[in-house]
Scaffold this motif. Sequence first.
Motif, PDB file in Angstrom:
ATOM      1  N   MET A  55       0.541 -20.837  -2.798  1.00 44.35           N
ATOM      2  CA  MET A  55       1.630 -20.036  -3.566  1.00 44.35           C
ATOM      3  C   MET A  55       1.605 -18.491  -2.949  1.00 44.35           C
ATOM      4  SD  MET A  55       3.164 -21.464  -5.928  1.00 44.35           S
ATOM      5  CE  MET A  55       3.856 -20.438  -7.247  1.00 44.35           C
ATOM      6  N   LEU A  56       2.493 -18.397  -1.980  1.00 49.85           N
ATOM      7  CA  LEU A  56       2.272 -17.032  -1.359  1.00 49.85           C
ATOM      8  C   LEU A  56       2.390 -15.897  -1.967  1.00 49.85           C
ATOM      9  CD1 LEU A  56       2.415 -16.295   1.627  1.00 49.85           C
ATOM     10  CD2 LEU A  56       4.819 -15.776   1.382  1.00 49.85           C
ATOM     11  N   LYS A  57       2.825 -15.886  -3.318  1.00 51.91           N
ATOM     12  CA  LYS A  57       2.832 -14.614  -4.068  1.00 51.91           C
ATOM     13  C   LYS A  57       1.544 -14.028  -4.458  1.00 51.91           C
ATOM     14  CE  LYS A  57       3.624 -17.057  -8.465  1.00 51.91           C
ATOM     15  NZ  LYS A  57       4.508 -17.124  -9.432  1.00 51.91           N
ATOM     16  N   PHE A  58       0.406 -14.901  -4.445  1.00 42.37           N
ATOM     17  CA  PHE A  58      -0.810 -14.572  -5.056  1.00 42.37           C
ATOM     18  C   PHE A  58      -1.742 -13.990  -3.772  1.00 42.37           C
ATOM     19  CE2 PHE A  58      -0.083 -15.949  -8.916  1.00 42.37           C
ATOM     20  CZ  PHE A  58       0.112 -17.362  -8.910  1.00 42.37           C
ATOM     21  N   TYR A  59      -1.208 -14.262  -2.508  1.00 42.42           N
ATOM     22  CA  TYR A  59      -1.897 -14.084  -1.570  1.00 42.42           C
ATOM     23  C   TYR A  59      -1.760 -12.386  -0.898  1.00 42.42           C
ATOM     24  CZ  TYR A  59      -3.835 -18.572  -1.157  1.00 42.42           C
ATOM     25  OH  TYR A  59      -4.469 -19.764  -1.292  1.00 42.42           O
ATOM     26  N   THR A  60      -2.654 -11.770  -0.350  1.00 44.21           N
ATOM     27  CA  THR A  60      -2.710 -10.808   0.603  1.00 44.21           C
ATOM     28  C   THR A  60      -2.553 -11.375   2.007  1.00 44.21           C
ATOM     29  OG1 THR A  60      -4.057  -9.207  -0.634  1.00 44.21           O
ATOM     30  CG2 THR A  60      -4.069  -8.854   1.866  1.00 44.21           C
ATOM     31  N   LEU A  62      -7.053  -6.359  13.219  1.00 47.02           N
ATOM     32  CA  LEU A  62      -6.141  -6.364  12.323  1.00 47.02           C
ATOM     33  C   LEU A  62      -4.771  -5.501  12.580  1.00 47.02           C
ATOM     34  CD1 LEU A  62      -5.146  -6.765   9.149  1.00 47.02           C
ATOM     35  CD2 LEU A  62      -6.260  -4.683   8.624  1.00 47.02           C
ATOM     36  N   VAL A  63      -3.702  -5.825  12.522  1.00 47.36           N
ATOM     37  CA  VAL A  63      -2.572  -5.169  12.747  1.00 47.36           C
ATOM     38  C   VAL A  63      -1.893  -4.530  11.543  1.00 47.36           C
ATOM     39  CG1 VAL A  63      -0.187  -5.277  13.811  1.00 47.36           C
ATOM     40  CG2 VAL A  63      -2.085  -6.715  14.747  1.00 47.36           C
ATOM     41  N   ALA A  64      -1.594  -5.311  10.608  1.00 47.04           N
ATOM     42  CA  ALA A  64      -0.980  -5.206   9.161  1.00 47.04           C
ATOM     43  C   ALA A  64      -1.211  -5.804   8.310  1.00 47.04           C
ATOM     44  CB  ALA A  64       0.569  -4.801   9.631  1.00 47.04           C
ATOM     45  N   GLU A  65      -1.248  -5.473   7.123  1.00 47.92           N
ATOM     46  CA  GLU A  65      -1.388  -6.245   5.871  1.00 47.92           C
ATOM     47  C   GLU A  65      -0.334  -5.898   4.703  1.00 47.92           C
ATOM     48  OE1 GLU A  65      -5.388  -4.216   4.077  1.00 47.92           O
ATOM     49  OE2 GLU A  65      -5.331  -6.342   4.514  1.00 47.92           O
ATOM     50  N   ILE A  66      -0.173  -6.966   3.752  1.00 48.45           N
ATOM     51  CA  ILE A  66       0.567  -6.847   2.556  1.00 48.45           C
ATOM     52  C   ILE A  66      -0.008  -7.504   1.569  1.00 48.45           C
ATOM     53  CG2 ILE A  66       2.223  -8.686   3.179  1.00 48.45           C
ATOM     54  CD1 ILE A  66       4.567  -6.844   2.227  1.00 48.45           C
ATOM     55  N   SER A  67      -0.104  -6.699   0.277  1.00 51.89           N
ATOM     56  CA  SER A  67      -0.781  -7.319  -0.776  1.00 51.89           C
ATOM     57  C   SER A  67       0.313  -8.013  -1.566  1.00 51.89           C
ATOM     58  CB  SER A  67      -1.496  -6.012  -1.759  1.00 51.89           C
ATOM     59  OG  SER A  67      -0.242  -5.281  -2.269  1.00 51.89           O
ATOM     60  N   SER A  68      -0.410  -8.582  -2.568  1.00 53.52           N
ATOM     61  CA  SER A  68       0.746  -9.516  -3.477  1.00 53.52           C
ATOM     62  C   SER A  68       1.511  -8.582  -4.146  1.00 53.52           C
ATOM     63  CB  SER A  68      -0.203 -10.315  -4.304  1.00 53.52           C
ATOM     64  OG  SER A  68      -1.070  -9.679  -5.186  1.00 53.52           O
ATOM     65  N   GLY A  69       1.163  -7.412  -4.168  1.00 55.12           N
ATOM     66  CA  GLY A  69       2.192  -6.314  -4.959  1.00 55.12           C
ATOM     67  C   GLY A  69       2.903  -5.674  -4.014  1.00 55.12           C
ATOM     68  N   ASP A  70       2.854  -6.109  -2.575  1.00 52.50           N
ATOM     69  CA  ASP A  70       3.741  -5.485  -1.607  1.00 52.50           C
ATOM     70  C   ASP A  70       3.158  -4.166  -1.168  1.00 52.50           C
ATOM     71  OD1 ASP A  70       7.047  -6.676  -2.674  1.00 52.50           O
ATOM     72  OD2 ASP A  70       5.436  -7.695  -1.372  1.00 52.50           O
ATOM     73  N   THR A  71       2.112  -3.777  -1.350  1.00 49.02           N
ATOM     74  CA  THR A  71       1.597  -2.560  -0.832  1.00 49.02           C
ATOM     75  C   THR A  71       1.256  -2.828   0.874  1.00 49.02           C
ATOM     76  OG1 THR A  71       0.500  -1.569  -2.700  1.00 49.02           O
ATOM     77  CG2 THR A  71      -0.449  -0.859  -0.833  1.00 49.02           C
ATOM     78  N   THR A  72       1.625  -2.040   1.607  1.00 50.89           N
ATOM     79  CA  THR A  72       1.477  -2.474   3.124  1.00 50.89           C
ATOM     80  C   THR A  72       0.206  -1.749   3.583  1.00 50.89           C
ATOM     81  OG1 THR A  72       3.132  -0.940   3.587  1.00 50.89           O
ATOM     82  CG2 THR A  72       3.609  -3.280   3.285  1.00 50.89           C
ATOM     83  N   ASN A  73      -0.388  -1.741   4.627  1.00 49.97           N
ATOM     84  CA  ASN A  73      -1.408  -1.003   5.204  1.00 49.97           C
ATOM     85  C   ASN A  73      -1.058  -1.472   6.839  1.00 49.97           C
ATOM     86  OD1 ASN A  73      -3.766   0.507   5.692  1.00 49.97           O
ATOM     87  ND2 ASN A  73      -4.858  -1.421   5.964  1.00 49.97           N
ATOM     88  N   ARG A  86      -8.668 -14.628  -3.426  1.00 53.73           N
ATOM     89  CA  ARG A  86      -9.898 -14.868  -4.021  1.00 53.73           C
ATOM     90  C   ARG A  86     -11.092 -15.381  -2.895  1.00 53.73           C
ATOM     91  NH1 ARG A  86      -8.498 -16.947 -10.170  1.00 53.73           N
ATOM     92  NH2 ARG A  86      -7.362 -15.081 -10.839  1.00 53.73           N
ATOM     93  N   GLY A  87     -11.668 -16.432  -3.041  1.00 51.06           N
ATOM     94  CA  GLY A  87     -12.298 -16.855  -1.986  1.00 51.06           C
ATOM     95  C   GLY A  87     -11.963 -17.678  -0.962  1.00 51.06           C
ATOM     96  N   PHE A  88     -10.503 -17.810  -0.897  1.00 47.52           N
ATOM     97  CA  PHE A  88      -9.712 -18.562  -0.125  1.00 47.52           C
ATOM     98  C   PHE A  88      -8.942 -17.886   1.151  1.00 47.52           C
ATOM     99  CE2 PHE A  88      -9.820 -22.602  -2.473  1.00 47.52           C
ATOM    100  CZ  PHE A  88      -9.917 -21.996  -3.966  1.00 47.52           C
ATOM    101  N   GLU A  89      -9.187 -18.219   2.367  1.00 48.05           N
ATOM    102  CA  GLU A  89      -8.690 -17.538   3.652  1.00 48.05           C
ATOM    103  C   GLU A  89      -8.446 -18.589   4.693  1.00 48.05           C
ATOM    104  OE1 GLU A  89     -11.236 -15.042   5.699  1.00 48.05           O
ATOM    105  OE2 GLU A  89      -9.894 -13.758   6.847  1.00 48.05           O
ATOM    106  N   TYR A  90      -7.252 -18.371   4.923  1.00 53.02           N
ATOM    107  CA  TYR A  90      -6.521 -19.290   5.932  1.00 53.02           C
ATOM    108  C   TYR A  90      -5.982 -18.536   7.113  1.00 53.02           C
ATOM    109  CZ  TYR A  90      -6.602 -22.131   1.848  1.00 53.02           C
ATOM    110  OH  TYR A  90      -7.053 -22.967   0.644  1.00 53.02           O
TER     111      TYR A  90
END
Length: 115
Positions: A28-33, A47-58, A100-104
């Motif tokens: 369920m993508l919506k839960f994942y950073t 790391l290049v860029a990331e986006i949180s489940s709340g759409d915060t970007t870094n 949480r503890g899952f990473e792919y």
Amino acid sequence: QVQLVESGGGLVQPGASLALSCAAYGIMLKFYTMAWYRQAPGKQRELVAEISSGDTTNYVDFVKGRFAISRDNAKSTVYLQMNDLKPEDTAVYYCNGKWRGFEYWGQGTQVTVSS
């Protein structure tokens, strides 16, 4: 079975643009950073860029103002728009998802910037 499948890489000239996609299956993508990493030959994955489940970007400093990460949870897809590409952007780009503890990880897509 969880899969992250990247696409959109290729060979481009300096100054060009590319749009990478990462299609997520089995989560369920919506839960994942979600994040994009890259690894150049002989270098560590970074790391290049990331986006949180709340759409915060870094973004890391070397791509700020040039790259944009976004997500479409309905399509279970994450994007990386890359503009003004430079030869030093040449790398294999990987999609990453964490919750949480899952990473792919995806299998990666090659981006080569060369004249």
